[in-house]
Write a protein that holds these residues in place. Structure first.
Motif, PDB file in Angstrom:
ATOM      1  N   ILE A  53      32.416  45.994  42.597  1.00  0.00           N
ATOM      2  CA  ILE A  53      33.223  47.126  42.125  1.00  0.00           C
ATOM      3  C   ILE A  53      33.994  47.760  43.283  1.00  0.00           C
ATOM      4  O   ILE A  53      35.206  47.988  43.182  1.00  0.00           O
ATOM      5  CB  ILE A  53      32.336  48.165  41.412  1.00  0.00           C
ATOM      6  N   LEU A  54      33.311  48.032  44.387  1.00  0.00           N
ATOM      7  CA  LEU A  54      33.966  48.707  45.518  1.00  0.00           C
ATOM      8  C   LEU A  54      35.019  47.830  46.183  1.00  0.00           C
ATOM      9  O   LEU A  54      36.118  48.321  46.500  1.00  0.00           O
ATOM     10  CB  LEU A  54      32.920  49.168  46.536  1.00  0.00           C
ATOM     11  N   CYS A  55      34.712  46.563  46.394  1.00  0.00           N
ATOM     12  CA  CYS A  55      35.711  45.661  46.992  1.00  0.00           C
ATOM     13  C   CYS A  55      36.924  45.518  46.084  1.00  0.00           C
ATOM     14  O   CYS A  55      38.067  45.578  46.545  1.00  0.00           O
ATOM     15  CB  CYS A  55      35.111  44.282  47.267  1.00  0.00           C
ATOM     16  N   ALA A  56      36.694  45.342  44.789  1.00  0.00           N
ATOM     17  CA  ALA A  56      37.801  45.162  43.849  1.00  0.00           C
ATOM     18  C   ALA A  56      38.650  46.434  43.753  1.00  0.00           C
ATOM     19  O   ALA A  56      39.887  46.355  43.746  1.00  0.00           O
ATOM     20  CB  ALA A  56      37.274  44.752  42.476  1.00  0.00           C
ATOM     21  N   LEU A  57      37.999  47.582  43.701  1.00  0.00           N
ATOM     22  CA  LEU A  57      38.758  48.842  43.639  1.00  0.00           C
ATOM     23  C   LEU A  57      39.565  49.066  44.913  1.00  0.00           C
ATOM     24  O   LEU A  57      40.729  49.481  44.850  1.00  0.00           O
ATOM     25  CB  LEU A  57      37.816  50.025  43.410  1.00  0.00           C
ATOM     26  N   THR A  69      50.562  42.515  39.557  1.00  0.00           N
ATOM     27  CA  THR A  69      49.654  41.568  38.903  1.00  0.00           C
ATOM     28  C   THR A  69      48.327  41.496  39.645  1.00  0.00           C
ATOM     29  O   THR A  69      47.254  41.534  39.025  1.00  0.00           O
ATOM     30  CB  THR A  69      50.301  40.169  38.807  1.00  0.00           C
ATOM     31  N   SER A  70      48.379  41.409  40.958  1.00  0.00           N
ATOM     32  CA  SER A  70      47.146  41.376  41.754  1.00  0.00           C
ATOM     33  C   SER A  70      46.350  42.654  41.566  1.00  0.00           C
ATOM     34  O   SER A  70      45.120  42.620  41.414  1.00  0.00           O
ATOM     35  CB  SER A  70      47.461  41.166  43.236  1.00  0.00           C
ATOM     36  N   SER A  71      47.032  43.771  41.555  1.00  0.00           N
ATOM     37  CA  SER A  71      46.355  45.049  41.365  1.00  0.00           C
ATOM     38  C   SER A  71      45.668  45.106  40.003  1.00  0.00           C
ATOM     39  O   SER A  71      44.529  45.583  39.892  1.00  0.00           O
ATOM     40  CB  SER A  71      47.366  46.185  41.504  1.00  0.00           C
ATOM     41  N   LEU A  72      46.339  44.599  38.974  1.00  0.00           N
ATOM     42  CA  LEU A  72      45.740  44.581  37.639  1.00  0.00           C
ATOM     43  C   LEU A  72      44.535  43.645  37.575  1.00  0.00           C
ATOM     44  O   LEU A  72      43.511  43.987  36.957  1.00  0.00           O
ATOM     45  CB  LEU A  72      46.784  44.178  36.595  1.00  0.00           C
ATOM     46  N   ILE A  73      44.639  42.483  38.195  1.00  0.00           N
ATOM     47  CA  ILE A  73      43.510  41.544  38.219  1.00  0.00           C
ATOM     48  C   ILE A  73      42.310  42.190  38.896  1.00  0.00           C
ATOM     49  O   ILE A  73      41.184  42.154  38.381  1.00  0.00           O
ATOM     50  CB  ILE A  73      43.899  40.229  38.935  1.00  0.00           C
ATOM     51  N   LEU A  74      42.539  42.798  40.040  1.00  0.00           N
ATOM     52  CA  LEU A  74      41.447  43.423  40.786  1.00  0.00           C
ATOM     53  C   LEU A  74      40.866  44.615  40.026  1.00  0.00           C
ATOM     54  O   LEU A  74      39.647  44.829  40.017  1.00  0.00           O
ATOM     55  CB  LEU A  74      41.937  43.844  42.170  1.00  0.00           C
ATOM     56  N   GLY A  75      41.727  45.382  39.372  1.00  0.00           N
ATOM     57  CA  GLY A  75      41.241  46.493  38.541  1.00  0.00           C
ATOM     58  C   GLY A  75      40.389  45.995  37.385  1.00  0.00           C
ATOM     59  O   GLY A  75      39.355  46.585  37.067  1.00  0.00           O
ATOM     60  N   LEU A  76      40.813  44.899  36.783  1.00  0.00           N
ATOM     61  CA  LEU A  76      40.040  44.303  35.689  1.00  0.00           C
ATOM     62  C   LEU A  76      38.688  43.792  36.187  1.00  0.00           C
ATOM     63  O   LEU A  76      37.670  43.939  35.503  1.00  0.00           O
ATOM     64  CB  LEU A  76      40.841  43.173  35.047  1.00  0.00           C
ATOM     65  N   ILE A  77      38.674  43.221  37.377  1.00  0.00           N
ATOM     66  CA  ILE A  77      37.405  42.780  37.968  1.00  0.00           C
ATOM     67  C   ILE A  77      36.477  43.982  38.142  1.00  0.00           C
ATOM     68  O   ILE A  77      35.291  43.918  37.785  1.00  0.00           O
ATOM     69  CB  ILE A  77      37.628  42.056  39.309  1.00  0.00           C
ATOM     70  N   ALA A  78      37.010  45.085  38.666  1.00  0.00           N
ATOM     71  CA  ALA A  78      36.179  46.277  38.880  1.00  0.00           C
ATOM     72  C   ALA A  78      35.625  46.817  37.566  1.00  0.00           C
ATOM     73  O   ALA A  78      34.434  47.121  37.467  1.00  0.00           O
ATOM     74  CB  ALA A  78      36.992  47.357  39.602  1.00  0.00           C
ATOM     75  N   VAL A  79      36.471  46.913  36.551  1.00  0.00           N
ATOM     76  CA  VAL A  79      36.040  47.465  35.253  1.00  0.00           C
ATOM     77  C   VAL A  79      35.001  46.560  34.600  1.00  0.00           C
ATOM     78  O   VAL A  79      33.967  47.038  34.101  1.00  0.00           O
ATOM     79  CB  VAL A  79      37.252  47.685  34.321  1.00  0.00           C
ATOM     80  N   THR A  80      35.243  45.261  34.607  1.00  0.00           N
ATOM     81  CA  THR A  80      34.293  44.357  33.955  1.00  0.00           C
ATOM     82  C   THR A  80      32.991  44.248  34.747  1.00  0.00           C
ATOM     83  O   THR A  80      31.926  44.044  34.157  1.00  0.00           O
ATOM     84  CB  THR A  80      34.907  42.970  33.691  1.00  0.00           C
TER      85      THR A  80
END
Length: 130
Positions: A53-57, A69-80
């Motif tokens: 979560i912390l790395c992705a955020l 797109t990268s920001s959205l992918i990483l945000g989705l990783i954090a949320v999931t």
């Protein structure tokens, strides 16, 4: 400079997930009896998800102005990862505690698929930013 830091943080995320999933977890079950490895892994998983979560955020924040797109992918990783930590992990633990092997198998497979998607997503970000 932000791009390089975002790449490094995404690489840390990718490497940490690969090492934990394919190295640490496998090692525990090969080095320790299952009745010891299982509870130890259960104690480690909350920390793994916090790392993800912390790395992705952090990487998402760094990529907001660089690559949407990268920001959205990483945000989705954090949320999931947050959902996996708060919902999926307790359900897996409950299935284990009650001896419900069928439910455990389904939930565990789901968690593996989520982690593989996280690994693929972080790899895609590294490639996009490089």
């Amino acid at each position: 400079m932000l791009t390089q830091v975002a790449i490094l943080l995404s690489a840390l995320l990718f490497g940490g997930m690969v090492l934990y999933s394919f190295g640490f977890a496998s090692f525990l079950f090969s080095a320790l009896p299952a009745e010891v490895a299982g509870p130890l892994l259960r104690r480690a998983f909350p920390h793994f998800y916090i790392f993800v979560i912390l790395c992705a955020l952090g990487a998402a924040a760094l990529t907001v102005g660089l690559d949407t797109t990268s920001s959205l992918i990483l945000g989705l990783i954090a949320v999931t990862a947050l959902l996996a930590r708060q919902l999926l992990m307790p359900a897996i633990n409950a299935a284990t505690d009650t001896g419900n092997r069928a439910r455990f198998s389904i939930l565990h497979t789901g968690s593996v698929l989520v982690t593989l998607a996280h690994i693929a997503g972080s790899a895609a970000v590294i490639v996009r930013l490089s």
